[in-house]
Scaffold this motif. Structure first.
Motif, short mmCIF file in Angstrom:
data_model
loop_
_atom_site.label_atom_id
_atom_site.label_comp_id
_atom_site.label_asym_id
_atom_site.label_seq_id
_atom_site.Cartn_x
_atom_site.Cartn_y
_atom_site.Cartn_z
N ALA A 241 0.81 -1.22 0.00
CA ALA A 241 0.00 0.00 0.00
C ALA A 241 0.85 1.27 0.00
O ALA A 241 0.30 2.38 -0.02
N ASP A 242 2.17 1.11 -0.01
CA ASP A 242 3.06 2.27 -0.01
C ASP A 242 3.30 2.71 -1.45
O ASP A 242 4.41 2.67 -1.97
N VAL A 243 2.22 3.15 -2.07
CA VAL A 243 2.26 3.43 -3.51
C VAL A 243 1.66 4.80 -3.85
O VAL A 243 1.41 5.09 -5.03
N PHE A 244 1.48 5.62 -2.83
CA PHE A 244 0.79 6.89 -3.07
C PHE A 244 1.73 8.10 -3.00
O PHE A 244 1.27 9.24 -3.00
N ASP A 245 3.04 7.83 -2.97
CA ASP A 245 4.00 8.91 -2.90
C ASP A 245 4.82 9.03 -4.19
O ASP A 245 5.85 9.70 -4.22
N PHE A 246 4.36 8.38 -5.24
CA PHE A 246 5.04 8.52 -6.53
C PHE A 246 4.02 8.32 -7.65
O PHE A 246 2.95 7.76 -7.45
#
Length: 275
Positions: A241-246
């Motif tokens: 879920a760490d996909v919202f900073d790029f």
């Protein structure tokens, strides 16, 4: 508008479905993964009768402390239970297993039962929705002809079609049809079951200082799908879920799009060509 883990897509029924969900296929003991996901901010879990873990999902939701109405829960009825009365029984049994009085989304899991049975099953989903047991109804592994037979029968159209979707199997005709007909596309197997050795994906992941799994999820989101990455490991649930900073550039998206091998790229059962 930028995406986040709290972003949602508005369904035709008026309900919101979070843009990223946790898949729990082949995870009988999915409670720890569900709890990790809910603690980290996921609000969408995708289960099915076939997975034999509806009760575990329900238990995790209650243990999480997150209000039920803040979590989007999906289940599905398998083809051997299709038929009108048998599908209604399956829905009631799912609700009993979860310990819920409604489900946010219920899908016909596959079209393998044949036209007559799957139309009976669809009528059961429509009636269960009218009865308040299901908020939204849809299908899975449906090709264009399977959805068209619903239209031709004069029944309401599905709001969701969940199909195998990843760079190697992009199901382009089905996706194009769904987009034209206001059917939301959910992507299962978005992580290609851990087959991360493709050099294009590895190169692009390195460009963004991400791992291949994160690039795959981000690609799916940017294509407008609702991906359902699955993991039984807490650390992977979090990192997926760490996909919202790029944001993947248009050039890199195009390069990933070029990996499509059509149906030859499928890694799951993908029964979209059923009669």
């Amino acid at each position: 508008m930028s995406l986040s883990l709290t972003s949602a897509v508005r369904l035709p029924t008026g309900y919101d479905m979070p843009v990223l969900g946790l898949g729990v296929y082949q995870n009988d003991d999915c409670g720890p993964a569900c709890l990790a996901a809910l603690k980290h901010g996921y609000r969408h879990i995708d289960s099915a009768r076939l997975y034999n873990n509806e009760a575990e999902v329900g238990k995790a939701v209650r243990e999480s402390g997150v209000p039920r109405n803040e979590i989007f829960i999906t289940s599905k009825v398998m083809h051997h239970e299709h038929g009108y009365e048998s599908t209604l029984r399956a829905i009631d049994n799912s609700l009993e297993r979860f310990g819920f009085d409604y489900l946010d989304l219920y899908l016909i899991h596959s079209p393998l039962s044949g036209k007559a049975k799957r139309l009976e099953a669809w009528k059961a989903l429509v009636d269960a929705k009218k009865a308040g047991k299901l908020r939204t109804i849809g299908v899975s592994n449906y090709n264009i002809k399977h959805i068209e037979e619903i239209r031709e029968a004069g029944l309401e159209m599905p709001d969701v079609n969940q199909v195998e979707l990843h760079p190697f199997c992009q199901q382009k005709p089905i996706v194009e049809y769904c987009e034209k007909n206001n059917v939301i596309v959910q992507a299962y197997c978005p992580l290609v079951r851990g087959k991360f050795d493709n050099p294009v994906l590895q190169k692009i992941a390195k460009n963004y200082s991400k791992d291949v799994a994160q690039v795959l999820v981000r690609w799916s989101l940017q294509r407008g799908f609702v991906p359902l990455p699955k993991s039984s490991k807490r650390e992977r649930v979090v990192s997926n879920a760490d996909v919202f900073d790029f944001v993947i550039s248009a050039e890199d998206m195009s390069e990933i799009d070029g990996l499509d091998r059509g149906k030859d790229g499928a890694i799951s059962w993908n029964p979209v060509d059923a009669d």
